[in-house]
Design a protein around this motif. Sequence first.
Motif, PDB file in Angstrom:
ATOM      1  N   UNK A 244       0.856  -1.193   0.000  1.00  0.00           N
ATOM      2  CA  UNK A 244       0.000   0.000   0.000  1.00  0.00           C
ATOM      3  C   UNK A 244       0.894   1.245   0.000  1.00  0.00           C
ATOM      4  N   UNK A 245       0.512   2.245  -0.801  1.00  0.00           N
ATOM      5  CA  UNK A 245       1.292   3.488  -0.942  1.00  0.00           C
ATOM      6  C   UNK A 245       2.715   3.218  -1.453  1.00  0.00           C
ATOM      7  N   UNK A 246       2.835   2.211  -2.294  1.00  0.00           N
ATOM      8  CA  UNK A 246       4.145   1.793  -2.826  1.00  0.00           C
ATOM      9  C   UNK A 246       4.885   2.960  -3.488  1.00  0.00           C
ATOM     10  N   UNK A 247       4.184   3.702  -4.340  1.00  0.00           N
ATOM     11  CA  UNK A 247       4.836   4.777  -5.101  1.00  0.00           C
ATOM     12  C   UNK A 247       5.287   5.937  -4.221  1.00  0.00           C
ATOM     13  N   UNK A 248       4.710   6.050  -3.012  1.00  0.00           N
ATOM     14  CA  UNK A 248       5.075   7.146  -2.119  1.00  0.00           C
ATOM     15  C   UNK A 248       6.220   6.769  -1.178  1.00  0.00           C
ATOM     16  N   UNK A 249       6.619   5.491  -1.213  1.00  0.00           N
ATOM     17  CA  UNK A 249       7.664   5.024  -0.287  1.00  0.00           C
ATOM     18  C   UNK A 249       9.057   5.325  -0.808  1.00  0.00           C
ATOM     19  N   UNK A 250      10.022   5.313   0.117  1.00  0.00           N
ATOM     20  CA  UNK A 250      11.420   5.377  -0.268  1.00  0.00           C
ATOM     21  C   UNK A 250      11.809   4.101  -0.985  1.00  0.00           C
ATOM     22  N   UNK A 251      12.828   4.193  -1.841  1.00  0.00           N
ATOM     23  CA  UNK A 251      13.231   3.032  -2.642  1.00  0.00           C
ATOM     24  C   UNK A 251      13.608   1.840  -1.769  1.00  0.00           C
TER      25      UNK A 251
END
Length: 295
Positions: A244-251
């Motif tokens: 969830x919220x993958x694109x908003x996470x740090x690499x």
Amino acid sequence: MAGCLGFIMLVIVIWVWFLIYKYIGHTPLVNDYCIYFNCRFPDHYKRNWFGDIWIYSPLWLPVLILLVIWIKNNWKFVKEAVLTRKFKIAATIFSLGLIAALYIFISPIIKEKLEIKRTYDVAALAMKDEDYLSALDNFEKVVDYKDSTEQIDKIHSKLFEFVPVLIEEKRIYGNMDVYLAILSSVPKYKNRVNEMIKTVEKVKADDLSAARDKLRRTEPYEGMSEYNISLSSWGPPTEVNKDVNYDAMREDRKVKHYKWIEKDSLGRTIKIKTLMVKQGHVWGEPKVHHYYQNN
């Protein structure tokens, strides 16, 4: 109060001096680069002739200011001296102007010549160390200097000698493509180089085929590249899910969940394989879960 004002004035003078040194005394290393990219000072700049003069301004500028003040305070004496000795003064001014002009125009030429010599010396040293790519790159920058053309031909000859040996030993990776690209630009080697390129492409194709055959017999393991997962013995996954919220996470916190679902002829789930991918590689050990079993 006076001391504080004096300190402020000193800071302003130093800041103005630095701005002149930075923006007038330097030019970009690459023309128009700074229009499209953010330039850092001094990394992306080189000092020009004005900068060479201005950097010594703390020495000559006070003298010039004092001279102007002295002339202003002694204008009557200066005027009389000019009228009586105007020829000598004119000759002196002309000489100083000539010296300044020669410095302005000759200094860049001298610097350019020194840079050419330095580049040639770097190329010669690389040639001695058998670092042919670096040597070639630098000799090509000064192709009209000394024997650079002869050295370039010598490098081409050296490459043409040892590249076939590398191919025969199947050492075709690393700089091989660069070597072949260089040799293919030399007309007298072109036909032979085309044959080498075909040989290299065939060896690479055989290596790739062998690697994929081996990969098809290999189960996913911790550290395997994400690119190779679908080529492994597990094949393409049934589904891939992201946190969830993958694109908003740090690499370093992004995790993908790969899943393979196997069913029997009646549509019942009999096995589920899972693994996680983090930063482009399998993270942790892949897992296999068995469900409905035929008796």
